[in-house]
Design a protein around this motif. Structure first.
Motif, PDB file in Angstrom:
ATOM      1  N   GLY A  29       0.796  -1.233   0.000  1.00  0.00           N
ATOM      2  CA  GLY A  29       0.000   0.000   0.000  1.00  0.00           C
ATOM      3  C   GLY A  29       0.823   1.275   0.000  1.00  0.00           C
ATOM      4  O   GLY A  29       0.288   2.358   0.206  1.00  0.00           O
ATOM      5  N   ILE A  30       2.129   1.163  -0.261  1.00  0.00           N
ATOM      6  CA  ILE A  30       2.966   2.379  -0.255  1.00  0.00           C
ATOM      7  C   ILE A  30       3.010   3.011  -1.648  1.00  0.00           C
ATOM      8  O   ILE A  30       3.064   4.220  -1.796  1.00  0.00           O
ATOM      9  CB  ILE A  30       4.388   2.043   0.239  1.00  0.00           C
ATOM     10  N   VAL A  31       2.996   2.154  -2.658  1.00  0.00           N
ATOM     11  CA  VAL A  31       2.979   2.629  -4.049  1.00  0.00           C
ATOM     12  C   VAL A  31       1.649   2.193  -4.656  1.00  0.00           C
ATOM     13  O   VAL A  31       1.097   1.156  -4.282  1.00  0.00           O
ATOM     14  CB  VAL A  31       4.165   2.017  -4.828  1.00  0.00           C
ATOM     15  N   ARG A  32       1.135   3.036  -5.561  1.00  0.00           N
ATOM     16  CA  ARG A  32      -0.087   2.601  -6.275  1.00  0.00           C
ATOM     17  C   ARG A  32       0.032   2.951  -7.756  1.00  0.00           C
ATOM     18  O   ARG A  32       0.831   3.810  -8.148  1.00  0.00           O
ATOM     19  CB  ARG A  32      -1.321   3.221  -5.644  1.00  0.00           C
ATOM     20  N   GLU A  33      -0.809   2.283  -8.537  1.00  0.00           N
ATOM     21  CA  GLU A  33      -0.837   2.547  -9.976  1.00  0.00           C
ATOM     22  C   GLU A  33      -1.815   3.682 -10.222  1.00  0.00           C
ATOM     23  O   GLU A  33      -2.941   3.670  -9.725  1.00  0.00           O
ATOM     24  CB  GLU A  33      -1.233   1.278 -10.719  1.00  0.00           C
ATOM     25  N   ASP A  69       1.620   6.412  -2.319  1.00  0.00           N
ATOM     26  CA  ASP A  69       0.378   6.716  -1.618  1.00  0.00           C
ATOM     27  C   ASP A  69       0.759   7.604  -0.433  1.00  0.00           C
ATOM     28  O   ASP A  69       1.156   7.127   0.629  1.00  0.00           O
ATOM     29  CB  ASP A  69      -0.293   5.429  -1.135  1.00  0.00           C
ATOM     30  N   ALA A  70       0.666   8.916  -0.671  1.00  0.00           N
ATOM     31  CA  ALA A  70       1.219   9.888   0.284  1.00  0.00           C
ATOM     32  C   ALA A  70       0.626   9.756   1.683  1.00  0.00           C
ATOM     33  O   ALA A  70       1.273  10.072   2.676  1.00  0.00           O
ATOM     34  CB  ALA A  70       1.010  11.302  -0.242  1.00  0.00           C
ATOM     35  N   GLY A 106       4.347  16.627   2.404  1.00  0.00           N
ATOM     36  CA  GLY A 106       3.302  17.651   2.551  1.00  0.00           C
ATOM     37  C   GLY A 106       2.938  17.831   4.023  1.00  0.00           C
ATOM     38  O   GLY A 106       2.864  16.850   4.768  1.00  0.00           O
ATOM     39  N   VAL A 107       2.735  19.086   4.449  1.00  0.00           N
ATOM     40  CA  VAL A 107       2.380  19.347   5.848  1.00  0.00           C
ATOM     41  C   VAL A 107       0.885  19.061   6.034  1.00  0.00           C
ATOM     42  O   VAL A 107       0.037  19.667   5.386  1.00  0.00           O
ATOM     43  CB  VAL A 107       2.692  20.806   6.248  1.00  0.00           C
ATOM     44  N   VAL A 108       0.568  18.132   6.924  1.00  0.00           N
ATOM     45  CA  VAL A 108      -0.810  17.716   7.154  1.00  0.00           C
ATOM     46  C   VAL A 108      -1.384  18.412   8.384  1.00  0.00           C
ATOM     47  O   VAL A 108      -2.570  18.711   8.447  1.00  0.00           O
ATOM     48  CB  VAL A 108      -0.860  16.178   7.342  1.00  0.00           C
ATOM     49  N   ALA A 109      -0.539  18.668   9.373  1.00  0.00           N
ATOM     50  CA  ALA A 109      -1.000  19.340  10.588  1.00  0.00           C
ATOM     51  C   ALA A 109       0.184  20.025  11.251  1.00  0.00           C
ATOM     52  O   ALA A 109       1.337  19.604  11.062  1.00  0.00           O
ATOM     53  CB  ALA A 109      -1.613  18.328  11.555  1.00  0.00           C
ATOM     54  N   ARG A 110      -0.086  21.081  12.020  1.00  0.00           N
ATOM     55  CA  ARG A 110       0.990  21.741  12.768  1.00  0.00           C
ATOM     56  C   ARG A 110       0.432  22.343  14.061  1.00  0.00           C
ATOM     57  O   ARG A 110      -0.758  22.636  14.144  1.00  0.00           O
ATOM     58  CB  ARG A 110       1.698  22.811  11.948  1.00  0.00           C
ATOM     59  N   ARG A 111       1.301  22.483  15.035  1.00  0.00           N
ATOM     60  CA  ARG A 111       0.959  23.143  16.297  1.00  0.00           C
ATOM     61  C   ARG A 111       2.202  23.909  16.740  1.00  0.00           C
ATOM     62  O   ARG A 111       3.327  23.479  16.468  1.00  0.00           O
ATOM     63  CB  ARG A 111       0.660  22.124  17.405  1.00  0.00           C
ATOM     64  N   SER A 112       2.002  24.997  17.453  1.00  0.00           N
ATOM     65  CA  SER A 112       3.163  25.591  18.117  1.00  0.00           C
ATOM     66  C   SER A 112       2.769  26.012  19.530  1.00  0.00           C
ATOM     67  O   SER A 112       1.617  26.372  19.786  1.00  0.00           O
ATOM     68  CB  SER A 112       3.744  26.750  17.318  1.00  0.00           C
TER      69      SER A 112
END
Ligand SMILES: [Zn+2]
Length: 419
Positions: free
Chosen positions: A63-67, A85-86, A111-117
């Motif tokens: 499930g890491i790579v997909r067509e 599969d990002a 890609g940034v999916v979530a952040r907190r500071s």
């Protein structure tokens, strides 16, 4: 369970996606600038068509790579395009800056999916701070609703001095409550994740290498203006660490004549003339900033506030004493950078870090003019000067990229193992 998912879940060891061939193919898929199929993968990696086919089958079943679909170029069998599969796996990055704790969650392609500071205004003892780091990591992972098993690990970008092999941080400036802290071991125990620890500037270089800029950008000097001033080096798309992990430690590079004496016995070192702490002290001596009665003198968050106030003075009065002080600081940093650029022979300088974010407008012009005219760079061609591709979160993002780099590693020796 496939080889790949077993590799991901093998407990204490830092996860890597299976064996060498898997890593080579994954890296090629992730770096592909355009559509890539098994045909190009064989060309790029030098693996046989048979091996590519076998390995991609394994990666697809894990499930890491997909067509993604097929394309046909003229006669012949249409090619099947492959992609990562990002959202299959994620990496956490934390920047432990003395003033602020930043945490990001990246997907498999960065890609940034979530952040907190979290503000770290008050000085915390190591145990309390490690607890806060754990909370912010749990919070970021929970915010996306993913299972913990899909988190590859945690990268921590920390101010030095530190040993990235052991993850032990020793007496970082501006974290006064800290002596020698086994940060990595403590966070492995608290979070249950695999953890790596790197210098903030090294992480920043890695973020820049991951950023989707021109692929030709393989060699550069990263000047990191944080609570300390340091350089990071990338050569041939690899971050340069050095024997002790301190390549680019530029504190005692000269910034030119007439500078303050340094404890090392020289005058005008980067450390003794240009750190935010020194600049703010000079501004206070000139009466540009009020002296602080709250005892926060020199703490990282008060330094950021003071630098912000100085830059505001430059905006109000571009010919005033604050402007003169910061222009001189930019010139001095420029001289040190010119020396480093001449030594390592690169033509690109990337500028970033939390204090650069704040003070860029007041520093950049004089810094640039030195780099354009410094005799140390004679006959080097044009030096390209750019801001970091990733902004405020550069070190946190880079720390998460290091986790991904480990997962995609082509060199088994670079996979960091937990103790
Ligand atoms: Zn010195």
């Amino acid at each position: 369970m496939s080889d790949v998912s077993r590799a991901v879940s093998r407990g204490a060891n830092f996860p890597a996606f299976g064996e060498y061939n898997e890593a080579v193919i994954l890296d090629a898929v992730r770096r592909a600038a355009s559509d890539i199929s098994r045909v190009e993968l064989a060309q790029i990696t030098g693996l046989s068509a048979q091996t590519v086919s076998k390995v991609t089958r394994r990666l697809i079943s894990a499930g890491i790579v997909r067509e993604k679909g097929t394309v046909s170029n003229g006669p012949g069998k249409p090619r099947t395009i492959l992609e990562l599969d990002a959202k299959r796996y994620y990496a956490v990055g934390v920047h432990l800056d003395p003033a602020v704790l930043t945490c990001v969650l990246l997907d498999l392609v960065g890609g940034v999916v979530a952040r907190r500071s979290v503000d770290l205004r008050e000085q915390a003892k190591p145990d309390a701070l490690i607890g806060r780091i754990t909370d912010v990591i749990d919070d970021v992972v929970a915010s996306v609703g993913i299972e913990e098993a899909r988190v590859l690990g945690v990268g921590i970008a920390s101010p030095g001095p530190l040993d990235s092999r052991t993850g032990i941080v020793s007496h970082p400036p501006h974290l006064r409550e800290w002596g020698t802290v086994p940060l990595r071991a403590a966070l492995i125990e608290k979070t249950g994740y695999s953890v790596l620890v790197e210098r903030d500037v090294t992480a920043a270089v890695v973020a820049e290498l991951w950023a989707p800029v021109d692929d030709a950008v393989a060699d550069f000097l990263f000047l990191y203006y944080g609570t300390g001033v340091n350089a990071g080096i990338a050569l041939g798309r690899d971050v340069v660490r050095g024997v002790n992990g301190r390549a680019g430690a530029a504190g005692h590079v000269s910034t030119g004549p007439g500078g303050e004496p340094c404890f090392c016995g020289r005058d005008g070192c980067l450390d003794s003339t240009c750190t935010p702490e020194i600049v703010v002290r000079k501004a206070r001596d000139l009466g540009l900033l009020p002296s602080r009665a709250d005892g926060a003198e020199g703490s990282a968050s008060s330094l950021l506030a003071d630098m912000t106030a100085l830059v505001a003075q430059v905006r109000e009065n571009p010919q005033g004493p604050a402007a003169t002080l910061l222009a001189e600081t930019g010139r001095r940093i420029g001289r040190a950078v010119a020396t480093l650029v001449a030594v390592i022979d690169v033509t690109r300088v990337v500028l970033g870090g939390p204090f650069w974010e704040v003070a860029e407008s007041a520093l950049v012009e004089s810094l640039q003019s030195v780099l354009r005219t410094d005799a140390a760079l004679h006959a080097r061609g044009r030096i390209e000067i750019v801001g970091a591709a990733v902004g405020t979160d550069v070190a946190a993002t880079g720390a998460a990229c290091l986790v991904l780099d480990n997962a995609f590693s082509r060199r088994p020796s670079s996979i960091l193992l937990a103790p």
